[in-house]
Design a protein around this motif. Structure first.
Motif, PDB file in Angstrom:
ATOM      1  N   ARG A  31       0.828  -1.213   0.000  1.00  0.00           N
ATOM      2  CA  ARG A  31       0.000   0.000   0.000  1.00  0.00           C
ATOM      3  C   ARG A  31       0.859   1.259   0.000  1.00  0.00           C
ATOM      4  NH1 ARG A  31      -5.143  -0.200   3.689  1.00  0.00           N
ATOM      5  NH2 ARG A  31      -6.439  -0.592   1.884  1.00  0.00           N
ATOM      6  N   ALA A  32       1.949   1.234   0.757  1.00  0.00           N
ATOM      7  CA  ALA A  32       2.807   2.414   0.861  1.00  0.00           C
ATOM      8  C   ALA A  32       3.544   2.695  -0.448  1.00  0.00           C
ATOM      9  CB  ALA A  32       3.814   2.235   1.996  1.00  0.00           C
ATOM     10  N   ASP A  56       4.008  -7.390  19.064  1.00  0.00           N
ATOM     11  CA  ASP A  56       4.379  -6.327  19.993  1.00  0.00           C
ATOM     12  C   ASP A  56       3.996  -4.996  19.348  1.00  0.00           C
ATOM     13  OD1 ASP A  56       5.783  -4.247  21.306  1.00  0.00           O
ATOM     14  OD2 ASP A  56       7.388  -5.597  21.892  1.00  0.00           O
ATOM     15  N   ALA A  57       3.167  -4.230  20.022  1.00  0.00           N
ATOM     16  CA  ALA A  57       2.661  -2.975  19.465  1.00  0.00           C
ATOM     17  C   ALA A  57       3.780  -1.980  19.157  1.00  0.00           C
ATOM     18  CB  ALA A  57       1.657  -2.343  20.421  1.00  0.00           C
ATOM     19  N   THR A  58       4.798  -1.908  19.983  1.00  0.00           N
ATOM     20  CA  THR A  58       5.902  -0.984  19.749  1.00  0.00           C
ATOM     21  C   THR A  58       6.663  -1.349  18.489  1.00  0.00           C
ATOM     22  OG1 THR A  58       6.127  -0.615  22.119  1.00  0.00           O
ATOM     23  CG2 THR A  58       8.008  -0.008  20.754  1.00  0.00           C
ATOM     24  N   LYS A  59       6.886  -2.636  18.291  1.00  0.00           N
ATOM     25  CA  LYS A  59       7.611  -3.088  17.104  1.00  0.00           C
ATOM     26  C   LYS A  59       6.778  -2.903  15.841  1.00  0.00           C
ATOM     27  CE  LYS A  59      10.534  -6.350  19.562  1.00  0.00           C
ATOM     28  NZ  LYS A  59      10.979  -7.747  19.653  1.00  0.00           N
ATOM     29  N   VAL A  60       5.474  -3.070  15.937  1.00  0.00           N
ATOM     30  CA  VAL A  60       4.593  -2.786  14.797  1.00  0.00           C
ATOM     31  C   VAL A  60       4.707  -1.315  14.437  1.00  0.00           C
ATOM     32  CG1 VAL A  60       2.182  -2.649  14.055  1.00  0.00           C
ATOM     33  CG2 VAL A  60       2.994  -4.686  15.241  1.00  0.00           C
ATOM     34  N   GLY A  61       4.753  -0.456  15.433  1.00  0.00           N
ATOM     35  CA  GLY A  61       4.940   0.973  15.200  1.00  0.00           C
ATOM     36  C   GLY A  61       6.265   1.271  14.518  1.00  0.00           C
ATOM     37  N   ASP A  62       7.318   0.535  14.893  1.00  0.00           N
ATOM     38  CA  ASP A  62       8.619   0.726  14.254  1.00  0.00           C
ATOM     39  C   ASP A  62       8.559   0.402  12.761  1.00  0.00           C
ATOM     40  OD1 ASP A  62       9.689   1.451  16.700  1.00  0.00           O
ATOM     41  OD2 ASP A  62      10.597  -0.515  17.090  1.00  0.00           O
ATOM     42  N   VAL A  63       7.836  -0.650  12.404  1.00  0.00           N
ATOM     43  CA  VAL A  63       7.676  -1.012  10.989  1.00  0.00           C
ATOM     44  C   VAL A  63       6.921   0.093  10.251  1.00  0.00           C
ATOM     45  CG1 VAL A  63       6.593  -2.639   9.385  1.00  0.00           C
ATOM     46  CG2 VAL A  63       7.793  -3.498  11.408  1.00  0.00           C
ATOM     47  N   ILE A  64       5.860   0.578  10.848  1.00  0.00           N
ATOM     48  CA  ILE A  64       5.067   1.641  10.221  1.00  0.00           C
ATOM     49  C   ILE A  64       5.927   2.883   9.994  1.00  0.00           C
ATOM     50  CG2 ILE A  64       3.125   3.225  10.544  1.00  0.00           C
ATOM     51  CD1 ILE A  64       1.745   0.905  12.094  1.00  0.00           C
ATOM     52  N   ILE A  65       6.681   3.279  11.003  1.00  0.00           N
ATOM     53  CA  ILE A  65       7.548   4.453  10.872  1.00  0.00           C
ATOM     54  C   ILE A  65       8.581   4.227   9.779  1.00  0.00           C
ATOM     55  CG2 ILE A  65       9.354   5.787  12.040  1.00  0.00           C
ATOM     56  CD1 ILE A  65       7.662   5.435  14.621  1.00  0.00           C
ATOM     57  N   LEU A  67       8.367   2.378   7.124  1.00  0.00           N
ATOM     58  CA  LEU A  67       7.758   2.426   5.794  1.00  0.00           C
ATOM     59  C   LEU A  67       7.292   3.824   5.403  1.00  0.00           C
ATOM     60  CD1 LEU A  67       5.828  -0.947   5.828  1.00  0.00           C
ATOM     61  CD2 LEU A  67       7.454  -0.229   4.078  1.00  0.00           C
ATOM     62  N   VAL A  68       6.716   4.559   6.318  1.00  0.00           N
ATOM     63  CA  VAL A  68       6.175   5.877   5.934  1.00  0.00           C
ATOM     64  C   VAL A  68       7.240   6.964   5.878  1.00  0.00           C
ATOM     65  CG1 VAL A  68       3.850   5.337   6.738  1.00  0.00           C
ATOM     66  CG2 VAL A  68       5.416   6.569   8.244  1.00  0.00           C
ATOM     67  N   PHE A  73       7.959   5.863  -0.303  1.00  0.00           N
ATOM     68  CA  PHE A  73       6.623   6.228   0.148  1.00  0.00           C
ATOM     69  C   PHE A  73       6.374   7.716  -0.085  1.00  0.00           C
ATOM     70  CE2 PHE A  73       3.910   7.991   3.531  1.00  0.00           C
ATOM     71  CZ  PHE A  73       2.719   7.381   3.189  1.00  0.00           C
ATOM     72  N   LEU A  74       7.360   8.514   0.232  1.00  0.00           N
ATOM     73  CA  LEU A  74       7.211   9.962   0.149  1.00  0.00           C
ATOM     74  C   LEU A  74       7.202  10.479  -1.284  1.00  0.00           C
ATOM     75  CD1 LEU A  74       9.594  10.890   3.080  1.00  0.00           C
ATOM     76  CD2 LEU A  74       7.100  10.923   3.104  1.00  0.00           C
ATOM     77  N   TYR A  75       7.926   9.793  -2.179  1.00  0.00           N
ATOM     78  CA  TYR A  75       8.059  10.245  -3.559  1.00  0.00           C
ATOM     79  C   TYR A  75       7.729   9.102  -4.503  1.00  0.00           C
ATOM     80  CZ  TYR A  75      10.872  13.642  -1.043  1.00  0.00           C
ATOM     81  OH  TYR A  75      11.307  14.553  -0.147  1.00  0.00           O
ATOM     82  N   PHE A  76       7.161   9.416  -5.636  1.00  0.00           N
ATOM     83  CA  PHE A  76       6.927   8.410  -6.667  1.00  0.00           C
ATOM     84  C   PHE A  76       8.148   8.434  -7.564  1.00  0.00           C
ATOM     85  CE2 PHE A  76       5.167   6.805 -10.669  1.00  0.00           C
ATOM     86  CZ  PHE A  76       4.703   5.576 -10.214  1.00  0.00           C
TER      87      PHE A  76
END
Length: 79
Positions: A31-32, A56-65, A67-68, A73-76
């Motif tokens: 998606r990203a 682990d919620a913290t580690k899921v957050g690390d993956v999200i950070i 990727l985004v 993600f920021l540029y095509f």
């Protein structure tokens, strides 16, 4: 976590957590980046989670950070 990972992220079965995390990285990465992740990219972004195989919620957050904040993600980027 259930909204991000699905039922496997909140169930009591720890045996499916590793696959659940891998599926999450692939789905969010697709998606990203607006395309499927290559195996090398999946391994790289899965690395943000670390070696753990339990949810682990913290580690899921690390993956999200990870990727985004990625340039893809920021540029095509056209190649």
């Amino acid at each position: 976590l259930g909204g991000l990972l699905g039922a496997c992220g909140t169930d009591a079965d720890a045996g499916n957590d590793g696959r659940c995390i891998d599926d999450f990285v692939r789905k969010l990465g697709e998606r990203a980046f607006r395309r499927p992740l290559s195996d090398d990219e999946h391994e790289f972004y899965r690395g943000f989670y670390g070696d753990g195989t339990t949810v682990d919620a913290t580690k899921v957050g690390d993956v999200i950070i990870g990727l985004v904040t990625a340039p893809r993600f920021l540029y095509f980027i056209e190649e």
